[in-house]
Write an enzyme that holds these catalytic residues in place. Sequence first.
Site, PDB file in Angstrom:
ATOM      1  N   ASP A  66      63.262  29.226 -98.066  1.00  0.00           N
ATOM      2  CA  ASP A  66      63.200  28.887 -98.954  1.00  0.00           C
ATOM      3  C   ASP A  66      61.914  28.953 -99.479  1.00  0.00           C
ATOM      4  O   ASP A  66      61.518  28.198-100.546  1.00  0.00           O
ATOM      5  CB  ASP A  66      64.426  28.832 -99.719  1.00  0.00           C
ATOM      6  CG  ASP A  66      64.882  26.391 -99.299  1.00  0.00           C
ATOM      7  OD1 ASP A  66      63.490  27.244 -97.854  1.00  0.00           O
ATOM      8  OD2 ASP A  66      65.668  26.337 -99.261  1.00  0.00           O
ATOM      9  N   SER A  67      61.197  28.913 -98.471  1.00  0.00           N
ATOM     10  CA  SER A  67      59.831  28.135 -98.887  1.00  0.00           C
ATOM     11  C   SER A  67      58.712  29.435 -99.617  1.00  0.00           C
ATOM     12  O   SER A  67      58.127  28.564 -99.948  1.00  0.00           O
ATOM     13  CB  SER A  67      59.002  28.207 -97.631  1.00  0.00           C
ATOM     14  OG  SER A  67      59.031  29.145 -96.258  1.00  0.00           O
ATOM     15  N   ASP A 105      67.562  31.532 -95.402  1.00  0.00           N
ATOM     16  CA  ASP A 105      68.143  30.531 -95.516  1.00  0.00           C
ATOM     17  C   ASP A 105      69.624  30.674 -96.669  1.00  0.00           C
ATOM     18  O   ASP A 105      68.870  31.000 -97.695  1.00  0.00           O
ATOM     19  CB  ASP A 105      66.896  29.618 -96.621  1.00  0.00           C
ATOM     20  CG  ASP A 105      66.040  29.137 -95.733  1.00  0.00           C
ATOM     21  OD1 ASP A 105      66.095  28.585 -94.526  1.00  0.00           O
ATOM     22  OD2 ASP A 105      64.594  28.687 -95.721  1.00  0.00           O
ATOM     23  N   LYS A 134      70.487  30.326 -92.439  1.00  0.00           N
ATOM     24  CA  LYS A 134      69.956  29.101 -92.093  1.00  0.00           C
ATOM     25  C   LYS A 134      70.963  28.014 -92.935  1.00  0.00           C
ATOM     26  O   LYS A 134      70.400  27.988 -94.254  1.00  0.00           O
ATOM     27  CB  LYS A 134      68.554  28.878 -92.263  1.00  0.00           C
ATOM     28  CG  LYS A 134      68.153  27.404 -91.057  1.00  0.00           C
ATOM     29  CD  LYS A 134      66.607  27.486 -90.805  1.00  0.00           C
ATOM     30  CE  LYS A 134      65.305  27.648 -91.505  1.00  0.00           C
ATOM     31  NZ  LYS A 134      65.133  26.761 -93.224  1.00  0.00           N
ATOM     32  N   GLU A 136      70.212  24.026 -93.424  1.00  0.00           N
ATOM     33  CA  GLU A 136      69.843  22.378 -94.213  1.00  0.00           C
ATOM     34  C   GLU A 136      70.775  21.409 -93.859  1.00  0.00           C
ATOM     35  O   GLU A 136      71.652  20.870 -94.438  1.00  0.00           O
ATOM     36  CB  GLU A 136      68.990  21.907 -94.540  1.00  0.00           C
ATOM     37  CG  GLU A 136      67.862  23.038 -94.564  1.00  0.00           C
ATOM     38  CD  GLU A 136      66.435  22.580 -95.838  1.00  0.00           C
ATOM     39  OE1 GLU A 136      66.500  21.478 -96.647  1.00  0.00           O
ATOM     40  OE2 GLU A 136      65.756  23.101 -96.107  1.00  0.00           O
ATOM     41  N   GLU A 203      62.141  19.773 -88.113  1.00  0.00           N
ATOM     42  CA  GLU A 203      60.921  20.029 -88.470  1.00  0.00           C
ATOM     43  C   GLU A 203      60.444  18.262 -88.773  1.00  0.00           C
ATOM     44  O   GLU A 203      61.044  17.720 -89.387  1.00  0.00           O
ATOM     45  CB  GLU A 203      61.365  20.699 -90.299  1.00  0.00           C
ATOM     46  CG  GLU A 203      60.397  20.937 -91.329  1.00  0.00           C
ATOM     47  CD  GLU A 203      60.236  21.257 -92.407  1.00  0.00           C
ATOM     48  OE1 GLU A 203      60.557  22.128 -92.363  1.00  0.00           O
ATOM     49  OE2 GLU A 203      59.202  21.432 -92.740  1.00  0.00           O
TER      50      GLU A 203
HETATM   51  O1  KIV Z   1      62.078  27.936 -95.612  1.00  0.00           O
HETATM   52  C1  KIV Z   1      61.329  27.927 -94.796  1.00  0.00           C
HETATM   53  O2  KIV Z   1      60.022  28.654 -94.610  1.00  0.00           O
HETATM   54  C2  KIV Z   1      61.696  27.116 -93.500  1.00  0.00           C
HETATM   55  C3  KIV Z   1      60.761  26.746 -92.346  1.00  0.00           C
HETATM   56  C4  KIV Z   1      59.364  25.996 -92.768  1.00  0.00           C
HETATM   57  C5  KIV Z   1      61.688  25.978 -91.024  1.00  0.00           C
HETATM   58  O3  KIV Z   1      62.942  26.890 -93.492  1.00  0.00           O
END
Ligand code: KIV
Length: 287
Positions: A66-67, A105, A134, A136, A203
């Site tokens: 989600d970056s 994510d 993924k 969090e 992280e």
């Molecule tokens: O969203 C992302 O890119 C991440 C990584 C930085 C681990 O969660």
Amino acid sequence: MGHQKRPLPWRGPGDYLNGPVFSMPSIREFCSAKSSGKKLVMVTAYDAWSARLLSDSPVDALLVGDSAMMVMHGDGDTLGATPDLMAMHTRAVAKGNRGKLVVADMPFLSVRKGASHALDCAAALLRAGAHAVKVEGVRGHADVIHHLVESGIPVMGHLGLTPQSVNLFGGFTVQARGIEAAAKLKEDAHALWQAGAFAVVLECIPHVVATEVTKELPIPTIGIGAGSGCDGQVLVLHDLLGLNPDFKPRFVRRYADGAATVIDAVSRFAADVKSGEFPNTKEQFDT
Ligand code: KIV
């Protein structure tokens, strides 16, 4: 020697003519890296072309992070990511991917509205082409993670500086500093494993804490700003390519000066256009 039928090229899902010639990226294989001591490598991908390029590299997994909100959409944090947007990026990555494990994510709050909502979101990501999601954090939603796993959806955890909690942290700051915070992070790591996560991203935490967690957990740890003691490392593709000259945190190593390369290439294109050098006779069509 009998005639051996040459397999036709695999043309993607739906091409059953070739029989069982295609292999899925395997979570089991990913996890086995821990016992064999092979370091895992994960890199972000948000679109088809980077997924296609990364497929020819030795990375183990592509992370549709989600970056994307910060890297691709110019936001200051990741909170703007929605299930639809993550599914759109995941679909693009899946189209470019050739055999890598794709992890997508779960966006902001998607695991906090109950198991049914989380399942719908994870299903959308898997239908878009992810092999795993993924999530969090774990406090308050371990049962949801367990439900996803029990439903057949592999879950990668994410602890430490979980960017979706940036407002709680008061910025993108190093976490798990101090005895109490480190103990809490270790507890969370164990809870994730108990809930069925197959791996966990750590992280921006002190390297000693990350190393201890890595030794304690039977599942792989993937570090970003968590030191060399992790079972693997993940970086944002644009960061390792040096595409953003304004972003250079301590934990990023640049493997290319992407910004300079792009500016140089586009400047040469502009110069050729302005001077009349481009296009030449070979770069245009005859009647
Ligand atoms: O969203 C992302 O890119 C991440 C990584 C930085 C681990 O969660």
